[in-house]
Design a protein around this motif. Structure first.
Motif, PDB file in Angstrom:
ATOM      1  N   VAL A  71       0.976  -1.248   0.198  1.00  0.00           N
ATOM      2  CA  VAL A  71       0.020   0.117  -0.277  1.00  0.00           C
ATOM      3  C   VAL A  71       0.789   1.386   0.129  1.00  0.00           C
ATOM      4  O   VAL A  71       0.362   2.260  -0.554  1.00  0.00           O
ATOM      5  CB  VAL A  71      -0.970   0.064   1.374  1.00  0.00           C
ATOM      6  CG1 VAL A  71      -1.578   1.416   1.533  1.00  0.00           C
ATOM      7  CG2 VAL A  71      -1.961  -1.186   1.092  1.00  0.00           C
ATOM      8  N   LEU A  74       2.049   2.402  -3.390  1.00  0.00           N
ATOM      9  CA  LEU A  74       0.732   2.845  -4.386  1.00  0.00           C
ATOM     10  C   LEU A  74       1.206   4.102  -4.935  1.00  0.00           C
ATOM     11  O   LEU A  74       1.124   4.350  -6.085  1.00  0.00           O
ATOM     12  CB  LEU A  74      -0.545   2.667  -3.700  1.00  0.00           C
ATOM     13  CG  LEU A  74      -1.052   1.253  -3.680  1.00  0.00           C
ATOM     14  CD1 LEU A  74      -2.545   1.423  -3.088  1.00  0.00           C
ATOM     15  CD2 LEU A  74      -0.994   0.648  -4.997  1.00  0.00           C
ATOM     16  N   PRO A  75       1.506   5.266  -4.106  1.00  0.00           N
ATOM     17  CA  PRO A  75       1.728   6.390  -4.513  1.00  0.00           C
ATOM     18  C   PRO A  75       2.808   6.346  -5.513  1.00  0.00           C
ATOM     19  O   PRO A  75       3.146   7.363  -6.638  1.00  0.00           O
ATOM     20  CB  PRO A  75       2.031   7.517  -3.539  1.00  0.00           C
ATOM     21  CG  PRO A  75       1.796   6.663  -2.005  1.00  0.00           C
ATOM     22  CD  PRO A  75       1.748   5.146  -2.792  1.00  0.00           C
ATOM     23  N   VAL A  76       4.035   5.630  -5.378  1.00  0.00           N
ATOM     24  CA  VAL A  76       5.206   5.262  -6.503  1.00  0.00           C
ATOM     25  C   VAL A  76       4.948   4.542  -7.704  1.00  0.00           C
ATOM     26  O   VAL A  76       4.980   5.338  -8.644  1.00  0.00           O
ATOM     27  CB  VAL A  76       6.361   4.752  -5.671  1.00  0.00           C
ATOM     28  CG1 VAL A  76       7.465   4.735  -6.379  1.00  0.00           C
ATOM     29  CG2 VAL A  76       6.509   5.338  -4.128  1.00  0.00           C
ATOM     30  N   LEU A  79      -1.167   0.504  -9.044  1.00  0.00           N
ATOM     31  CA  LEU A  79      -1.671  -0.572  -9.047  1.00  0.00           C
ATOM     32  C   LEU A  79      -1.001  -1.611 -10.172  1.00  0.00           C
ATOM     33  O   LEU A  79      -1.693  -1.844 -10.998  1.00  0.00           O
ATOM     34  CB  LEU A  79      -3.161  -0.691  -9.074  1.00  0.00           C
ATOM     35  CG  LEU A  79      -3.846  -0.192  -8.094  1.00  0.00           C
ATOM     36  CD1 LEU A  79      -5.585   0.069  -8.448  1.00  0.00           C
ATOM     37  CD2 LEU A  79      -4.197  -0.888  -6.757  1.00  0.00           C
ATOM     38  N   TYR A 158      -4.700  -7.638  -2.739  1.00  0.00           N
ATOM     39  CA  TYR A 158      -5.513  -6.374  -2.349  1.00  0.00           C
ATOM     40  C   TYR A 158      -5.150  -5.449  -3.209  1.00  0.00           C
ATOM     41  O   TYR A 158      -5.912  -4.305  -3.234  1.00  0.00           O
ATOM     42  CB  TYR A 158      -5.040  -6.111  -0.891  1.00  0.00           C
ATOM     43  CG  TYR A 158      -5.311  -7.392   0.137  1.00  0.00           C
ATOM     44  CD1 TYR A 158      -6.608  -7.872  -0.066  1.00  0.00           C
ATOM     45  CD2 TYR A 158      -4.334  -7.684   0.915  1.00  0.00           C
ATOM     46  CE1 TYR A 158      -6.954  -8.856   0.870  1.00  0.00           C
ATOM     47  CE2 TYR A 158      -4.757  -8.680   1.894  1.00  0.00           C
ATOM     48  CZ  TYR A 158      -6.095  -9.127   1.764  1.00  0.00           C
ATOM     49  OH  TYR A 158      -6.069 -10.248   2.506  1.00  0.00           O
ATOM     50  N   ILE A 159      -4.000  -5.208  -3.872  1.00  0.00           N
ATOM     51  CA  ILE A 159      -3.601  -4.329  -4.779  1.00  0.00           C
ATOM     52  C   ILE A 159      -3.995  -4.673  -6.445  1.00  0.00           C
ATOM     53  O   ILE A 159      -3.058  -4.278  -7.257  1.00  0.00           O
ATOM     54  CB  ILE A 159      -2.453  -3.693  -4.683  1.00  0.00           C
ATOM     55  CG1 ILE A 159      -1.209  -4.839  -4.779  1.00  0.00           C
ATOM     56  CG2 ILE A 159      -2.352  -2.910  -3.140  1.00  0.00           C
ATOM     57  CD1 ILE A 159       0.163  -4.159  -5.054  1.00  0.00           C
TER      58      ILE A 159
ATOM     59  N   LEU B   4       0.061  14.683  -0.473  1.00  0.00           N
ATOM     60  CA  LEU B   4      -0.258  13.290  -0.021  1.00  0.00           C
ATOM     61  C   LEU B   4       0.135  13.217   1.599  1.00  0.00           C
ATOM     62  O   LEU B   4      -0.536  12.883   2.719  1.00  0.00           O
ATOM     63  CB  LEU B   4       0.183  12.318  -0.594  1.00  0.00           C
ATOM     64  CG  LEU B   4      -0.274  10.919  -0.394  1.00  0.00           C
ATOM     65  CD1 LEU B   4      -1.759  10.610  -0.519  1.00  0.00           C
ATOM     66  CD2 LEU B   4       0.613   9.803  -1.104  1.00  0.00           C
ATOM     67  N   LEU B 181      -8.910   1.307   0.543  1.00  0.00           N
ATOM     68  CA  LEU B 181      -8.845   0.730  -0.693  1.00  0.00           C
ATOM     69  C   LEU B 181     -10.239   0.637  -1.587  1.00  0.00           C
ATOM     70  O   LEU B 181     -10.352   0.799  -2.682  1.00  0.00           O
ATOM     71  CB  LEU B 181      -8.317  -0.886  -0.796  1.00  0.00           C
ATOM     72  CG  LEU B 181      -6.804  -0.982  -0.479  1.00  0.00           C
ATOM     73  CD1 LEU B 181      -6.490  -2.376  -0.205  1.00  0.00           C
ATOM     74  CD2 LEU B 181      -6.134  -0.419  -1.803  1.00  0.00           C
ATOM     75  N   LEU B 186      -6.626   7.107  -0.521  1.00  0.00           N
ATOM     76  CA  LEU B 186      -5.185   6.588  -0.134  1.00  0.00           C
ATOM     77  C   LEU B 186      -4.705   7.157   1.179  1.00  0.00           C
ATOM     78  O   LEU B 186      -4.073   6.401   1.736  1.00  0.00           O
ATOM     79  CB  LEU B 186      -4.328   7.518  -1.253  1.00  0.00           C
ATOM     80  CG  LEU B 186      -3.030   6.618  -1.479  1.00  0.00           C
ATOM     81  CD1 LEU B 186      -2.963   4.939  -1.616  1.00  0.00           C
ATOM     82  CD2 LEU B 186      -2.059   7.133  -2.796  1.00  0.00           C
ATOM     83  N   VAL B 189      -5.666   4.633   3.733  1.00  0.00           N
ATOM     84  CA  VAL B 189      -4.910   3.381   3.432  1.00  0.00           C
ATOM     85  C   VAL B 189      -3.463   3.659   3.998  1.00  0.00           C
ATOM     86  O   VAL B 189      -3.130   2.898   4.845  1.00  0.00           O
ATOM     87  CB  VAL B 189      -4.956   3.214   1.946  1.00  0.00           C
ATOM     88  CG1 VAL B 189      -4.114   1.961   1.777  1.00  0.00           C
ATOM     89  CG2 VAL B 189      -6.481   2.945   1.342  1.00  0.00           C
ATOM     90  N   LEU B 190      -2.965   4.676   3.740  1.00  0.00           N
ATOM     91  CA  LEU B 190      -1.642   4.941   3.950  1.00  0.00           C
ATOM     92  C   LEU B 190      -1.567   4.984   5.573  1.00  0.00           C
ATOM     93  O   LEU B 190      -0.736   4.667   6.366  1.00  0.00           O
ATOM     94  CB  LEU B 190      -0.867   6.107   3.367  1.00  0.00           C
ATOM     95  CG  LEU B 190      -0.493   6.001   2.017  1.00  0.00           C
ATOM     96  CD1 LEU B 190      -0.120   7.442   1.513  1.00  0.00           C
ATOM     97  CD2 LEU B 190       0.441   4.912   1.726  1.00  0.00           C
TER      98      LEU B 190
END
Lengths: 213, 220
Positions: A71, A74-76, A79, A158-159, B4, B181, B186, B189-190
């Motif tokens: 998770v 994810l920003p990097v 999905l 999950y992703i 973020l 999710l 996000l 989630v984070l």
């Protein structure tokens, strides 16, 4: 809880695809893990102060939950398969780094001195003397990392990735146990076969350890 | 990216986020409850087993293979499987977490017992100690550091994996991860992921601190 055998027969193509996708994610992770941890281990082995730092750092990475790692990435990387492989690679580092350092430590000092006395250059000594002798311990790490990765791939479901893990989500959402059972069994089989293959690889690569038997 | 992390910071420190049934305080308590109970049950199963295998020297093959099997068993699959078999109950969560923790504790307990110098055991027996005295007064204290390592390892893994309780509609910090999710949120989630990681690291540090205080009279 009964198994719907006809479902398995109808989905052999899907199951094959998922199995290969699963294996590909796990093996890429171990490969990248090795590429990263081999040079790091050599550094940690040679430079004492860095040793505690590198091993400690990899231990901290290990305490982060796998789902959290995926998770957090994810920003990097979003999905994608890349996220799965990066996440799994982070997990392999602990085992691979520690075992490679321990393997290099286990090489007898006299052997290294002999190589030096024969005029072997440091890089050549590392590649042709130290790493081969460290191989049994390194391979023990590779085996653990491989089995662990194969089991962890399913968390990436999950992703939206996760190879055979997708069978778990599928079975869960449809309240249908067959894909879940098949997924668990295939994951276990995959781990078992991969582990056996690695034992065989080690047997081939280290002929000098066989004489004892 | 900056935005973020700023939102994440706001999420973690805002007062209303910490209170109420959906608040971090309550979710944290649930998470700790799942993790600690599962680790305790696992220890109750695994410690006697590891001690027995280590003391008798029998079943070492079983211990090693159990560890390998435990590593290979996909937790997500196990949770879903038990969920489908038992319906909506806490069983899937506890079965999966206990199954995760048992191998780590058994193998480390066995390794600790196995590393006890055979001469020391011989000397204890030679002094006329009974088997239970050898086990509890000689082997167990000497094996304790490795046993503790096993318990710590198990607890970290269980805390990290207890996230899964939310997947089968229970609470814990995983709630934020899975709800986030589902809602494409996000930040949430984070936030959940960071909290789980912090809990795992803090518990590990606390246990290793406890270990150091308890065994300070002994060389590491």
């Amino acid at each position: 809880m009964t198994i719907d055998w006809s479902w398995i027969g109808d989905h052999t193509d899907d199951l094959t695809t998922l199995t290969f996708s699963h294996l590909q994610a796990a093996l890429s992770a171990v490969l990248f893990g090795l590429l990263i941890s081999l040079p790091l281990a050599v550094v940690a082995h040679r430079i004492r102060p860095l040793r505690g730092l590198l091993l400690g750092l990899s231990n901290v990475l290990f305490t982060i939950p796998s789902i959290a790692v995926f998770v957090l990435l994810l920003p990097v990387s979003g999905l994608t398969r890349t996220t799965t492989v990066i996440g799994l690679t982070i997990y392999t580092l602990v085992v691979l780094l520690r075992n490679t350092v321990e393997g290099l430590d286990s090489v007898p000092a006299k052997t290294k001195e002999a190589a030096k006395a024969m005029g072997t250059r440091p890089l050549r000594a590392l590649l042709t003397v130290e790493l081969p002798l460290a191989l049994p311990v390194i391979m023990a790490g590779v085996r653990i990392a491989t089995v662990m990765s194969i089991s962890l791939v399913s968390v990436a479901t999950y992703i939206g990735d996760g190879g055979l893990g997708q069978l778990f989500t599928d079975g869960f959402q449809r309240n249908f146990p067959t894909p879940v059972i098949v997924g668990v069994v295939l994951t276990l089989l995959l781990a078992l076969v991969a582990d056996a293959l690695l034992v065989a690889v080690q047997y081939v690569l280290t002929p000098w350890t066989r004489r004892r038997a | 990216m900056y935005e973020l992390f700023k939102n994440l910071g706001d999420w973690l420190v805002s007062g209303e986020q910490w209170t109420g049934p959906d608040g971090i305080g309550h979710r944290l308590a649930e998470h700790l409850q799942y993790s600690l109970l599962a680790t305790l049950v696992a220890a109750a199963i695994a410690l006697p087993l590891g001690l027995l295998i280590g003391h008798t020297g029998r079943g070492a093959f079983l211990a090693i293979n159990l560890a390998s099997f435990g590593r290979a068993l996909p937790t997500v699959g196990l949770v879903v499987l038990v969920f489908l078999a038992s319906g909506l109950s806490m069983w899937p969560v506890y079965v999966a977490l206990v199954a995760l923790a048992v191998p780590a504790i058994v193998t480390n307990t066995y390794a600790g017992m196995n590393a006890v110098d055979p001469d020391v055991k011989d000397a204890a027996r030679g002094q006329g100690m009974r088997w239970h005295q050898v086990l509890f007064q000689v082997e167990l204290p000497l094996a304790l550091p490795l046993i503790m390592t096993g318990l710590r390892l198990a607890l970290i893994q269980v805390v990290a994996t207890a996230t899964i309780a939310a997947y089968v509609s229970f609470g814990g910090l995983g709630r934020y991860v899975f709800d986030g999710l589902a809602q494409r949120d996000l930040v949430q989630v984070l936030g959940g992921a960071v909290l789980v990681a912090v809990v795992a690291v803090v518990l590990d540090l606390a246990l290793s601190g406890l270990q150091r205080v308890l065994f300070r009279h002994r060389p590491a």
